[in-house]
Motif scaffolding. Structure first.
Motif, PDB file in Angstrom:
ATOM      1  N   ASP A  36       0.860  -1.183   0.000  1.00 39.03           N
ATOM      2  CA  ASP A  36       0.000   0.000   0.000  1.00 39.03           C
ATOM      3  C   ASP A  36       0.895   1.232   0.000  1.00 39.03           C
ATOM      4  O   ASP A  36       1.411   1.642   1.038  1.00 39.03           O
ATOM      5  CB  ASP A  36      -0.910  -0.007   1.228  1.00 39.03           C
ATOM      6  N   VAL A  37       1.091   1.829  -1.172  1.00 43.93           N
ATOM      7  CA  VAL A  37       2.002   2.963  -1.287  1.00 43.93           C
ATOM      8  C   VAL A  37       1.445   4.232  -0.647  1.00 43.93           C
ATOM      9  O   VAL A  37       2.164   5.221  -0.527  1.00 43.93           O
ATOM     10  CB  VAL A  37       2.407   3.226  -2.757  1.00 43.93           C
ATOM     11  N   THR A  38       0.190   4.202  -0.214  1.00 44.08           N
ATOM     12  CA  THR A  38      -0.375   5.365   0.476  1.00 44.08           C
ATOM     13  C   THR A  38      -0.207   5.265   1.988  1.00 44.08           C
ATOM     14  O   THR A  38      -0.563   6.194   2.706  1.00 44.08           O
ATOM     15  CB  THR A  38      -1.876   5.530   0.148  1.00 44.08           C
ATOM     16  N   ASP A  39       0.336   4.167   2.480  1.00 38.24           N
ATOM     17  CA  ASP A  39       0.536   3.969   3.919  1.00 38.24           C
ATOM     18  C   ASP A  39       1.752   4.763   4.388  1.00 38.24           C
ATOM     19  O   ASP A  39       2.896   4.360   4.154  1.00 38.24           O
ATOM     20  CB  ASP A  39       0.709   2.479   4.214  1.00 38.24           C
ATOM     21  N   GLU A  40       1.505   5.878   5.028  1.00 37.55           N
ATOM     22  CA  GLU A  40       2.593   6.747   5.470  1.00 37.55           C
ATOM     23  C   GLU A  40       3.483   6.064   6.506  1.00 37.55           C
ATOM     24  O   GLU A  40       4.687   6.286   6.538  1.00 37.55           O
ATOM     25  CB  GLU A  40       2.040   8.053   6.029  1.00 37.55           C
ATOM     26  N   SER A  44       7.628   5.566   6.368  1.00 37.47           N
ATOM     27  CA  SER A  44       8.087   6.636   7.248  1.00 37.47           C
ATOM     28  C   SER A  44       9.603   6.776   7.261  1.00 37.47           C
ATOM     29  O   SER A  44      10.127   7.867   7.430  1.00 37.47           O
ATOM     30  CB  SER A  44       7.559   6.433   8.669  1.00 37.47           C
ATOM     31  N   THR A  47      10.298   8.854   4.003  1.00 39.57           N
ATOM     32  CA  THR A  47       9.571  10.090   3.757  1.00 39.57           C
ATOM     33  C   THR A  47       9.637  11.047   4.935  1.00 39.57           C
ATOM     34  O   THR A  47       9.348  12.216   4.800  1.00 39.57           O
ATOM     35  CB  THR A  47       8.080   9.810   3.446  1.00 39.57           C
ATOM     36  N   LEU A 125       6.975   2.313 -10.045  1.00 40.61           N
ATOM     37  CA  LEU A 125       6.889   3.209  -8.891  1.00 40.61           C
ATOM     38  C   LEU A 125       8.255   3.773  -8.501  1.00 40.61           C
ATOM     39  O   LEU A 125       8.371   4.481  -7.509  1.00 40.61           O
ATOM     40  CB  LEU A 125       6.291   2.460  -7.698  1.00 40.61           C
TER      41      LEU A 125
END
Length: 197
Positions: A36-40, A44, A47, A125
């Motif tokens: 899930d590339v939207t899972d911050e 972490s 990013t 990606l």
């Protein structure tokens, strides 16, 4: 979920539990849609702010080093599947993308439904497929041009392609709208279990 996969497969077959074969299936519309590339929280380490002692913003090398423990945990989890002392049969339906390919590369036997779609999507990606696909996939199917094309383009490939290159040993049949994928996979597991461990 990575840790749980690794823990489960490190435990299976080592405690006198009598387990003779593992059937690995996905639930829902597909086997695995990948990370899930939207899972911050997942990203972490790369990013987040990695400021050094001078307060300067962390460079990509520092961010990557901070993410390394997460990568090593993911690699260890899938290696536990590969090293499981009992045979692992993967029954793949729907999408099997990115980390899904990593996972099924570790299974001993792979079967899929006619509608299965596969993709080594990481390249699209800007990620390395560093959880094991680039190492395991060519060992399973060879190092030919088609394999390199799939790894370098991130293109989808279907069940027939997967069978032709030897990634899956069977494609289940569809009769009157019903797919017999689980029946085929269970039959393989039963036949494995009849043999000496």
């Amino acid at each position: 979920m990575w840790k749980e996969i690794g823990d489960a497969f490190a435990w299976i077959g080592t405690t006198g539990d009598g387990c003779r074969c593992v059937l690995l299936i996905g639930s829902g519309k597909g086997f695995c849609g990948g990370i899930d590339v939207t899972d911050e929280k997942f990203f972490s380490g790369i990013t987040g702010s990695n400021a050094d002692d001078d307060g300067a913003s962390g460079d990509m090398a520092r961010k990557s080093i901070a993410f390394l423990p997460q990568i090593l945990q993911m690699q260890a989890a899938f290696t536990a599947v590969e090293e499981c002392p009992v045979p692992v049969v993967a029954a793949i339906h729907g999408a099997c993308v990115g980390a899904g390919i990593d996972l099924v590369c570790c299974a001993d036997v792979r079967v899929c439904s006619p509608g299965a779609k596969f993709s080594i999507r990481e390249v699209r990606l800007g990620l390395a497929a560093d959880v094991g696909t680039l190492q395991r996939f060519p060992k399973l199917v060879g190092f030919g041009s088609r394999v390199r094309e799939l790894c370098l383009t991130g293109d989808d490939f279907n069940a027939d392609d997967a069978f032709k290159i030897g990634f899956v040993s069977r494609v289940s049949e569809e009769t009157n709208g019903d797919n017999n994928l689980i029946s085929v996979a269970n039959d393989i597991c039963r036949r494995i279990c009849r043999n000496s461990p």
